[in-house]
Motif scaffolding. Structure first.
Motif, PDB file in Angstrom:
ATOM      1  N   HIS A  66       0.827  -1.212   0.000  1.00 24.55           N
ATOM      2  CA  HIS A  66       0.000   0.000   0.000  1.00 24.55           C
ATOM      3  C   HIS A  66       0.864   1.267   0.000  1.00 24.55           C
ATOM      4  N   LEU A  67       2.015   1.212   0.640  1.00 27.87           N
ATOM      5  CA  LEU A  67       2.903   2.379   0.617  1.00 27.87           C
ATOM      6  C   LEU A  67       3.432   2.627  -0.794  1.00 27.87           C
ATOM      7  N   LYS A  68       3.758   1.569  -1.509  1.00 26.44           N
ATOM      8  CA  LYS A  68       4.267   1.724  -2.873  1.00 26.44           C
ATOM      9  C   LYS A  68       3.188   2.237  -3.826  1.00 26.44           C
ATOM     10  N   SER A  69       1.940   1.801  -3.601  1.00 26.05           N
ATOM     11  CA  SER A  69       0.853   2.231  -4.482  1.00 26.05           C
ATOM     12  C   SER A  69       0.292   3.599  -4.110  1.00 26.05           C
ATOM     13  N   GLY A  70       0.715   4.148  -2.985  1.00 24.10           N
ATOM     14  CA  GLY A  70       0.215   5.453  -2.572  1.00 24.10           C
ATOM     15  C   GLY A  70      -1.117   5.425  -1.864  1.00 24.10           C
ATOM     16  N   SER A  71      -1.579   4.243  -1.456  1.00 27.43           N
ATOM     17  CA  SER A  71      -2.865   4.152  -0.762  1.00 27.43           C
ATOM     18  C   SER A  71      -2.790   4.684   0.659  1.00 27.43           C
ATOM     19  N   ILE A  72      -1.594   4.730   1.249  1.00 26.69           N
ATOM     20  CA  ILE A  72      -1.409   5.208   2.614  1.00 26.69           C
ATOM     21  C   ILE A  72      -0.073   5.926   2.696  1.00 26.69           C
ATOM     22  N   SER A  73       0.004   6.887   3.575  1.00 25.06           N
ATOM     23  CA  SER A  73       1.244   7.626   3.809  1.00 25.06           C
ATOM     24  C   SER A  73       1.506   7.682   5.308  1.00 25.06           C
ATOM     25  N   LEU A  74       2.772   7.682   5.676  1.00 21.39           N
ATOM     26  CA  LEU A  74       3.157   7.736   7.084  1.00 21.39           C
ATOM     27  C   LEU A  74       3.675   9.107   7.485  1.00 21.39           C
ATOM     28  N   ARG A  75       3.384  10.147   6.711  1.00 15.35           N
ATOM     29  CA  ARG A  75       3.914  11.473   7.020  1.00 15.35           C
ATOM     30  C   ARG A  75       3.323  12.055   8.302  1.00 15.35           C
ATOM     31  N   ASP A  76       2.134  11.603   8.714  1.00 13.19           N
ATOM     32  CA  ASP A  76       1.509  12.112   9.931  1.00 13.19           C
ATOM     33  C   ASP A  76       1.566  11.110  11.077  1.00 13.19           C
ATOM     34  N   THR A  77       2.319  10.043  10.917  1.00 12.24           N
ATOM     35  CA  THR A  77       2.394   9.017  11.955  1.00 12.24           C
ATOM     36  C   THR A  77       3.285   9.494  13.100  1.00 12.24           C
ATOM     37  N   THR A  78       2.718   9.494  14.299  1.00 15.16           N
ATOM     38  CA  THR A  78       3.453   9.974  15.485  1.00 15.16           C
ATOM     39  C   THR A  78       3.858   8.843  16.422  1.00 15.16           C
ATOM     40  N   THR A  79       3.257   7.653  16.254  1.00 15.83           N
ATOM     41  CA  THR A  79       3.574   6.527  17.135  1.00 15.83           C
ATOM     42  C   THR A  79       3.706   5.257  16.305  1.00 15.83           C
ATOM     43  N   ILE A  80       4.803   4.520  16.504  1.00 15.70           N
ATOM     44  CA  ILE A  80       5.032   3.238  15.835  1.00 15.70           C
ATOM     45  C   ILE A  80       5.300   2.185  16.907  1.00 15.70           C
ATOM     46  N   ILE A  81       4.534   1.110  16.846  1.00 17.66           N
ATOM     47  CA  ILE A  81       4.692  -0.007  17.780  1.00 17.66           C
ATOM     48  C   ILE A  81       5.185  -1.218  16.995  1.00 17.66           C
ATOM     49  N   LEU A  82       6.260  -1.820  17.431  1.00 14.17           N
ATOM     50  CA  LEU A  82       6.766  -3.076  16.856  1.00 14.17           C
ATOM     51  C   LEU A  82       6.504  -4.174  17.873  1.00 14.17           C
ATOM     52  N   ASP A  83       5.498  -4.996  17.616  1.00 18.66           N
ATOM     53  CA  ASP A  83       5.139  -6.062  18.555  1.00 18.66           C
ATOM     54  C   ASP A  83       5.689  -7.389  18.054  1.00 18.66           C
ATOM     55  N   GLU A  84       6.210  -8.188  18.986  1.00 24.16           N
ATOM     56  CA  GLU A  84       6.828  -9.477  18.665  1.00 24.16           C
ATOM     57  C   GLU A  84       7.906  -9.302  17.600  1.00 24.16           C
ATOM     58  N   ALA A  85       8.828  -8.403  17.884  1.00 26.88           N
ATOM     59  CA  ALA A  85       9.873  -8.089  16.908  1.00 26.88           C
ATOM     60  C   ALA A  85      10.802  -9.265  16.658  1.00 26.88           C
ATOM     61  N   ASP A  86      10.977 -10.130  17.642  1.00 27.22           N
ATOM     62  CA  ASP A  86      11.879 -11.261  17.430  1.00 27.22           C
ATOM     63  C   ASP A  86      11.332 -12.232  16.397  1.00 27.22           C
ATOM     64  N   GLN A  87      10.013 -12.399  16.334  1.00 30.63           N
ATOM     65  CA  GLN A  87       9.463 -13.261  15.294  1.00 30.63           C
ATOM     66  C   GLN A  87       9.571 -12.602  13.922  1.00 30.63           C
ATOM     67  N   MET A  88       9.425 -11.290  13.874  1.00 31.12           N
ATOM     68  CA  MET A  88       9.624 -10.611  12.593  1.00 31.12           C
ATOM     69  C   MET A  88      11.058 -10.779  12.115  1.00 31.12           C
ATOM     70  N   LEU A  89      11.990 -10.870  13.052  1.00 29.06           N
ATOM     71  CA  LEU A  89      13.372 -11.168  12.685  1.00 29.06           C
ATOM     72  C   LEU A  89      13.473 -12.576  12.114  1.00 29.06           C
ATOM     73  N   ASP A  90      12.833 -13.544  12.753  1.00 26.71           N
ATOM     74  CA  ASP A  90      12.884 -14.925  12.276  1.00 26.71           C
ATOM     75  C   ASP A  90      12.257 -15.061  10.896  1.00 26.71           C
ATOM     76  N   LEU A  91      11.206 -14.293  10.615  1.00 23.02           N
ATOM     77  CA  LEU A  91      10.524 -14.381   9.331  1.00 23.02           C
ATOM     78  C   LEU A  91      11.187 -13.544   8.243  1.00 23.02           C
ATOM     79  N   GLY A  92      12.269 -12.867   8.557  1.00 28.61           N
ATOM     80  CA  GLY A  92      12.985 -12.083   7.554  1.00 28.61           C
ATOM     81  C   GLY A  92      12.379 -10.730   7.253  1.00 28.61           C
ATOM     82  N   PHE A  93      11.655 -10.142   8.200  1.00 25.48           N
ATOM     83  CA  PHE A  93      10.983  -8.862   7.965  1.00 25.48           C
ATOM     84  C   PHE A  93      11.845  -7.650   8.334  1.00 25.48           C
ATOM     85  N   MET A  94      13.053  -7.860   8.824  1.00 27.01           N
ATOM     86  CA  MET A  94      13.849  -6.718   9.283  1.00 27.01           C
ATOM     87  C   MET A  94      14.137  -5.696   8.187  1.00 27.01           C
ATOM     88  N   PRO A  95      14.497  -6.097   6.959  1.00 30.01           N
ATOM     89  CA  PRO A  95      14.691  -5.073   5.913  1.00 30.01           C
ATOM     90  C   PRO A  95      13.423  -4.279   5.633  1.00 30.01           C
TER      91      PRO A  95
END
Length: 529
Positions: free
Chosen positions: A139-168
């Protein structure tokens, strides 16, 4: 004043918590909520099932209740990134439950769902967006959403995102948000790579660790059964006999489907959830499990984060996890919300190294029990959940085996046409047999094996030759050995032309023209009338 109100939450939120029977905050909530209300970045480590979700959802709702600014179209104020669809669905349910008295706009953006409904929700602007990394990047690539007004980012279960290769993907997503933002990273485990990520994207974070890293909930009764791989399925049936609501974890998607089929053959209904299932199938399986229509759920590690069902009484590790941290999240599906639970693991001989890695990570030994083959295969009344022999409830005397029709009455071995002689030698094979077995009636002996009178042993019988010559240069009309006369050509090979090679012309090369004129061509090759 309630305990949650002392943390700085408004009456709208405390009333919703009270309606859901939440009166006392957990240790992680007590530490994290005040820091998030102050705008601090936080790195939190807590045992699974201790209320990490509420620790970051409640402060977000509190900020929304105090602001009157509506989000602009195609933007969001708070972004929650999770590794799996199930966890995203669980968080959205919690947001709806805690924020029932706080007007807000929210959406869940995950894979496996159609794009148009998600685009329509994002077009109006969102207060809270729960998303998985892959679909969010689309959605970010297609322009459907923008993060220019995002003030809070939560990364939940970050270790599993690491295991699944989502870090990049996480780094690319965070790079599109403003530098002045609040970032929170919460997980049950904290590998070194996650610590490095926290140092990159967080600004002077506060470290909150309410329990020792990689330690399971103390209320979980853990046991590892040392068992052969072929005996896992019968043992699983025994374990499920007295269990009420059970989650069985397998290593592969194919393995999950095979376990479900095996249970179905033994009159135990179960459903599987894994990456090959559509979002609708996974949601229906979870709803059936949550509502009590089905008491067994077979899943891969994709469900180790995101199944928040307090009534789960047993977790079975059918396959030992390849990543030690996954063991913590698997068994964390039980003993939730202050309850007690049980976790058993079936460890085969080739999985012993994985067990050692888990114990090394936990810095403690897990109680083990050797399971004998006779205990599993014979109905001796063994109860895996109690770990001891119980009194049999039926007659365990083995039934007499039926006599096979291929067995001799005085022998325990099958009948054999090639019994040993008294001197220990093999008898001579009878004539007309092949491989020690009598030939069928009317079947000729094999020339390849027995030979014949005119041919060599092991070869087929040679056919008698016939030169096709006669006194008149044509067909002699005589039968050979009582057989049908051979209709060959005169002065040539069988079926050939006169005076030439098979298929050739008289006096020339094969297929050539005659040496003389056409009228001089001999008529010796004409067929007999």
């Amino acid at each position: 004043m309630s305990a949650f109100a002392k943390l700085g939450l408004s009456q709208a939120l405390t009333r919703a918590l009270s309606d859901n029977n939440y009166e006392t905050p957990t240790p992680i909530q007590t530490e994290v909520i005040p820091l998030l209300l102050k705008g601090k970045d936080v790195v939190g480590i807590a045992q699974t099932g201790t209320g990490k979700t509420a620790a970051f959802v409640l402060p977000i709702l509190e900020k929304i209740s105090k602001t009157e600014q509506r989000p602009r179209p195609k933007t969001c104020h708070a972004l929650i990134i999770v590794p799996t669809r199930e966890l995203a669905s669980q968080i959205e349910d919690n947001v709806a439950k805690y924020g029932i008295n706080v007007p807000h706009l929210r959406a869940t953006i995950v894979g496996g769902m159609k794009y148009p409904p998600q685009i329509k929700k994002m077009a109006r602007g969102l207060d809270i967006m729960v998303a998985t990394p892959g679909r969010l990047e689309d959605h970010l690539k297609s322009g459907s959403i923008s993060l220019r007004d995002t003030t809070t980012i939560i990364l939940d279960e970050a270790d599993q995102m690491l295991d699944l290769g989502f870090m990049p993907a996480i780094r690319r997503i965070v790079a599109q948000s403003p530098k002045q933002r609040q970032t929170v990273l919460l997980s049950a485990t904290m590998p070194k790579q996650i610590r490095q990520l926290a140092n990159e994207i967080l600004n002077n974070p506060a470290d909150i660790a309410v329990s020792a890293q990689s330690q399971p909930v103390e209320r979980i009764d853990q046991t590892v059964f040392l068992i052969e791989k072929a005996e896992k399925r019968p043992f699983l049936l025994r374990a499920l006999e007295n269990a009420f609501r059970t989650i069985v974890f397998t290593r592969t998607k194919h393995g999950a489907d095979q376990v479900v089929k095996y249970l179905a053959k033994n009159d135990k209904k179960a459903s599987a959830i894994h990456g090959d299932k559509s979002q609708g199938q996974r949601q229906r399986a979870l709803e059936a499990f949550r509502s009590g229509k089905e008491h067994i759920l077979v899943a891969t590690d994709i469900a180790a984060r995101g199944i928040d069902i307090p009534e789960v009484s047993l977790v079975v590790n059918y396959d030992m996890p390849t990543v030690p941290e996954a063991y913590i999240h698997r068994i964390g599906r039980t003993a939730r919300a202050g309850r007690e639970g049980q976790a058993i693991s079936l460890c085969s001989s080739d999985e012993r190294p994985r067990l050692r890695d888990i114990e090394r990570m936990m810095k403690s030994k897990i109680p083990t029990e050797n399971v004998a083959h006779s205990v599993v295969m014979d109905a001796t009344g063994y109860d895996p959940l109690k770990g001891k022999q119980v009194k049999p409830t039926m007659d365990m005397t083995p039934a007499a085996k039926p006599r096979s029709k291929n067995r001799d009455e005085n022998s325990e071995h099958p009948l054999d046409t090639r019994h040993h002689d008294e001197d220990g030698s093999q008898p001579q094979r009878p004539r007309g047999t092949k491989g020690g077995r009598p030939q069928r009636a009317g079947k000729k002996p094999s020339n390849r094996r027995d030979g014949d009178k005119t041919g060599k042993p092991g070869h087929r019988q040679a056919k008698p030759k016939f030169n096709g010559k006669s006194s008149e240069g044509g067909f002699d009309g005589q039968a050979r050995d009582g057989k049908k006369p051979f209709r060959g050509k005169a002065s040539g090979k069988p079926g050939g032309r006169p005076g030439g090679k098979p298929g050739g012309r008289p006096g020339g090369k094969p297929g050539g023209k005659p040496a003389g004129r056409r009228n001089d061509r001999p008529n010796a090759g004409r067929k007999a009338d």
